[in-house]
Design an enzyme around this catalytic site. Structure first.
Site, PDB file in Angstrom:
ATOM      1  N   ARG A  57      16.480 126.353  73.851  1.00 43.77           N
ATOM      2  CA  ARG A  57      16.883 126.644  72.430  1.00 43.77           C
ATOM      3  C   ARG A  57      18.436 126.888  72.374  1.00 43.77           C
ATOM      4  O   ARG A  57      19.001 126.673  71.273  1.00 43.77           O
ATOM      5  CB  ARG A  57      16.225 127.821  71.731  1.00 43.77           C
ATOM      6  CG  ARG A  57      16.639 128.019  70.510  1.00 43.77           C
ATOM      7  CD  ARG A  57      15.537 128.762  69.641  1.00 43.77           C
ATOM      8  NE  ARG A  57      14.964 129.983  70.429  1.00 43.77           N
ATOM      9  CZ  ARG A  57      15.272 131.106  70.461  1.00 43.77           C
ATOM     10  NH1 ARG A  57      16.776 131.339  69.941  1.00 43.77           N
ATOM     11  NH2 ARG A  57      14.986 131.929  71.108  1.00 43.77           N
ATOM     12  N   TYR A 110      18.128 113.825  48.233  1.00 41.19           N
ATOM     13  CA  TYR A 110      16.616 113.795  48.835  1.00 41.19           C
ATOM     14  C   TYR A 110      15.849 114.881  48.095  1.00 41.19           C
ATOM     15  O   TYR A 110      16.190 115.936  48.020  1.00 41.19           O
ATOM     16  CB  TYR A 110      16.708 113.849  50.304  1.00 41.19           C
ATOM     17  CG  TYR A 110      15.586 113.891  50.808  1.00 41.19           C
ATOM     18  CD1 TYR A 110      14.247 112.896  50.792  1.00 41.19           C
ATOM     19  CD2 TYR A 110      15.012 114.967  51.612  1.00 41.19           C
ATOM     20  CE1 TYR A 110      13.321 113.286  51.544  1.00 41.19           C
ATOM     21  CE2 TYR A 110      13.988 115.109  52.673  1.00 41.19           C
ATOM     22  CZ  TYR A 110      13.000 114.277  52.198  1.00 41.19           C
ATOM     23  OH  TYR A 110      11.608 114.266  52.948  1.00 41.19           O
ATOM     24  N   LYS A 207      15.694 108.433  60.997  1.00 42.94           N
ATOM     25  CA  LYS A 207      15.680 107.192  60.255  1.00 42.94           C
ATOM     26  C   LYS A 207      16.567 106.217  61.198  1.00 42.94           C
ATOM     27  O   LYS A 207      16.083 105.861  62.191  1.00 42.94           O
ATOM     28  CB  LYS A 207      16.472 107.302  58.799  1.00 42.94           C
ATOM     29  CG  LYS A 207      15.786 108.760  57.954  1.00 42.94           C
ATOM     30  CD  LYS A 207      14.658 108.347  57.764  1.00 42.94           C
ATOM     31  CE  LYS A 207      13.729 109.499  56.863  1.00 42.94           C
ATOM     32  NZ  LYS A 207      14.196 110.741  56.500  1.00 42.94           N
TER      33      LYS A 207
HETATM   34  C1  LIG Z   1      18.733 111.252  52.870  1.00 44.21           C
HETATM   35  C2  LIG Z   1      17.973 112.078  53.563  1.00 44.21           C
HETATM   36  N1  LIG Z   1      18.153 113.519  54.022  1.00 44.21           N
HETATM   37  C3  LIG Z   1      17.539 114.220  54.619  1.00 44.21           C
HETATM   38  C4  LIG Z   1      16.131 113.834  55.050  1.00 44.21           C
HETATM   39  C5  LIG Z   1      15.153 114.705  55.610  1.00 44.21           C
HETATM   40  O1  LIG Z   1      15.264 114.354  57.153  1.00 44.21           O
HETATM   41  P1  LIG Z   1      13.740 114.789  58.060  1.00 44.21           P
HETATM   42  O2  LIG Z   1      12.484 114.069  57.148  1.00 44.21           O
HETATM   43  O3  LIG Z   1      14.294 114.117  59.249  1.00 44.21           O
HETATM   44  O4  LIG Z   1      13.709 116.343  57.785  1.00 44.21           O
HETATM   45  C6  LIG Z   1      15.623 112.620  54.417  1.00 44.21           C
HETATM   46  C7  LIG Z   1      14.368 112.235  54.670  1.00 44.21           C
HETATM   47  O5  LIG Z   1      13.663 111.513  54.204  1.00 44.21           O
HETATM   48  C8  LIG Z   1      16.708 111.860  53.942  1.00 44.21           C
HETATM   49  O6  LIG Z   1      16.110 110.632  53.432  1.00 44.21           O
END
Ligand SMILES: Cc1ncc(COP(=O)(O)O)c(C=O)c1O
Length: 384
Positions: A57, A110, A207
Site C-alpha cells: 500500500r 462523469y 479506459k
Molecule cells: C471521465 C471519467 N472519469 C472517471 C471515471 C471513473 O473511473 P472508474 O470507473 O475507473 O472508477 C469514469 C468512468 O466511467 C469516467 O468516464
C-alpha cells in the site's frame, strides 16, 4: 534515457531489461509485504530512509514503473496509481480541499464524480458551481474567495463538449487555484493538459490506458512534485491503491496505446460521418472544431448522438444492435453503447442533466477496434 517520442516512451520509459535478468516484460511483484534484512533496517525504513520497500500500500516496484511511465507520458513530475478512476478523482479533490472550500467544475462531469461532489457538499460543506468556462470573465464570475480547485473534463462525458485548457489554467493560475483535469477520454496520447499549464491530470485507467476492458484502475499525475506530496498521505491512509497485477496489465496496455488510439479515432470519424447523414439521427457530437485541433491530436474514440424521438426510440436502437454491446465503460477493443440518462448519469438529477446537455434520446458510443464497416453496418441495421 534521453527524451523520446511518445510512441517510444509508451514501450520503454523507465524500464531497463538488463536490470531484471533480461526479462523483456517488466517483472510482476505480486506481493503484499517485504522482508527486512534486520530490525534496524525496518526501523530506518519506517523513519523514511527509502532504502527498502515496506508494504505494497506504500509502494510496489511494478506499480512504481507504471507511475513513472505515466508521469513521463503526461509531462509531469510524479504520478500516483489508484485502484479505480474514482479513487483517483476523490483523492485528488480531498488533497486540495478542506471543509467550507468551493470547487468550480465543468458543466458536465462523469456521474460518479458529480456524486462525489454532492457527497463533499453534504459531509463537509464543500460547495461546487457548474460553469461552461467559455471565457475568462465567465470563469471568474464563478469563483468565490474560498474556491480552491477548478475541476474539468474535456471532452466532457458524455456530451463531448470541449473546455479550453490553456484558458482555464491561465485563469486559475491568476487566482492561485489548482486546476485538475480528467483526461480519461483522451489518454496522454491525444491530450497533455500539464503542458498547457494545468496542475493535475487524472485518468480512469480502466479506459484507454488499459484498453482491453479487463482492469479497473486510476492514476493522478502532478506537474510538480510538491503537489504529488499532498496526495501521498490521502492515498496511503484512505488506501485506494492499485494492485501490482493491474499495474502489470496497464503497462502491457500502454505499449499499444498509440496504435490503438489512432485506430479508435479513425473508426470514430467514419462512424460520426455515417451517423450525421442518417435520417433517424438528430445530432452528432464529436470533437473536430478549432479548439479540438488546438489541444487534441485527434478527436478520440467516443461520440454522442441523439435519435429522433425520445428515450424509447433510443433504447429501441440499442436493443436491435447485434455486434455492438450494451455496456458502460469506454476505450475497450469492443464497441460499446450506453444510454447516459439512465446509466452513467442516472445519479445526476434530471434538471442538472438538462443543463449539462444530456438528453433522454442521447446515446454514447465508444467506438472499438473492429472493422469500421462492420460497426457501421450494425448501426445501419439497428436503425432500419
Ligand atoms: C471521465 C471519467 N472519469 C472517471 C471515471 C471513473 O473511473 P472508474 O470507473 O475507473 O472508477 C469514469 C468512468 O466511467 C469516467 O468516464
Amino acid at each position: 534515457m534521453e527524451k523520446k517520442e511518445m510512441e517510444t516512451m509508451l514501450i520503454h520509459e523507465g524500464y531497463n531489461s538488463h536490470e531484471h535478468r533480461g526479462s523483456l516484460a517488466p517483472p510482476l511483484f505480486q506481493t503484499s509485504t517485504y522482508t527486512f534484512g534486520t530490525a534496524e533496517q525496518g526501523e530506518r525504513s519506517f523513519a523514511g530512509s527509502g532504502e527498502a520497500y515496506i508494504y505494497s500500500r506504500l509502494g510496489n516496484p511494478t506499480v512504481e514503473l507504471f507511475e513513472k511511465r505515466t508521469a513521463a507520458l503526461e509531462g509531469g513530475a510524479a504520478a500516483l496509481a489508484f485502484g479505480s478512476g474514482m479513487a483517483a478523482v476523490s483523492a485528488a479533490l480531498l488533497a486540495f480541499l478542506q471543509a467550507g472550500d468551493h470547487v468550480v467544475c465543468s458543466k458536465g462531469l462523469y456521474g460518479c464524480t458529480y456524486g462525489f461532489l454532492q457527497l463533499l457538499e453534504e459531509k463537509f460543506g464543500i460547495a461546487h458551481t457548474l460553469c461552461n468556462m467559455e471565457t475568462e470573465a465567465g470563469i471568474e464570475a464563478a469563483l468565490r474567495p474560498e474556491t480552491k480547485v477548478i475541476f474539468v473534463e474535456t471532452p466532457i462525458n458524455p456530451t463531448m463538449k470541449l473546455i479550453d485548457l490553456a484558458l482555464v489554467a491561465h485563469t486559475a493560475g491568476k487566482h492561485g487555484i489548482k486546476t485538475i483535469v480528467d483526461n480519461t477520454f483522451c489518454s496522454p496520447y491525444l491530450q497533455q493538459p500539464l503542458l498547457l499549464g494545468c496542475d493535475v491530470v487524472l485518468h480512469s485507467a480502466t479506459k484507454y490506458i488499459g484498453g482491453h476492458g479487463d482492469v479497473i484502475a486510476g492514476v493522478v499525475v502532478c506537474r510538480e512534485a510538491e503537489t504529488a506530496a499532498l496526495l501521498q498521505p490521502v492515498r496511503k491512509d484512505v488506501g485506494g491503491i492499485m494492485s501490482p497485477f493491474d499495474a502489470w496489465l496497464l503497462l502491457r496496455g500502454l505499449k499499444t496505446l498509440a496504435v490503438r488510439m489512432d485506430r479508435h479515432c479513425q473508426n470514430a470519424e467514419k462512424v460520426a460521418a455515417f451517423l450525421r447523414q442518417h435520417p433517424l439521427v438528430e445530432q452528432v457530437w464529436y470533437p473536430e472544431d478549432e479548439l479540438a485541433h488546438r489541444q487534441m491530436r485527434k478527436g478520440g474514440g467516443v461520440l454522442a448522438f441523439t435519435v429522433r424521438g425520445g428515450k424509447e426510440e433510443a433504447q429501441a436502437v440499442m436493443n436491435r444492435l447485434r455486434l455492438i454491446a450494451i455496456a458502460v465503460s469506454l476505450g475497450d477493443t469492443e464497441t460499446l453503447i450506453q444510454h447516459p440518462a439512465t446509466m452513467t448519469h442516472a445519479v445526476v438529477p434530471p434538471e442538472v442533466r438538462q443543463e449539462m446537455g444530456i438528453y433522454e434520446n442521447m446515446l454514447r458510443l465508444s467506438v472499438g477496434l473492429e472493422a469500421a464497416d462492420d460497426i457501421i453496418a450494425d448501426l445501419r441495421q439497428a436503425m432500419e
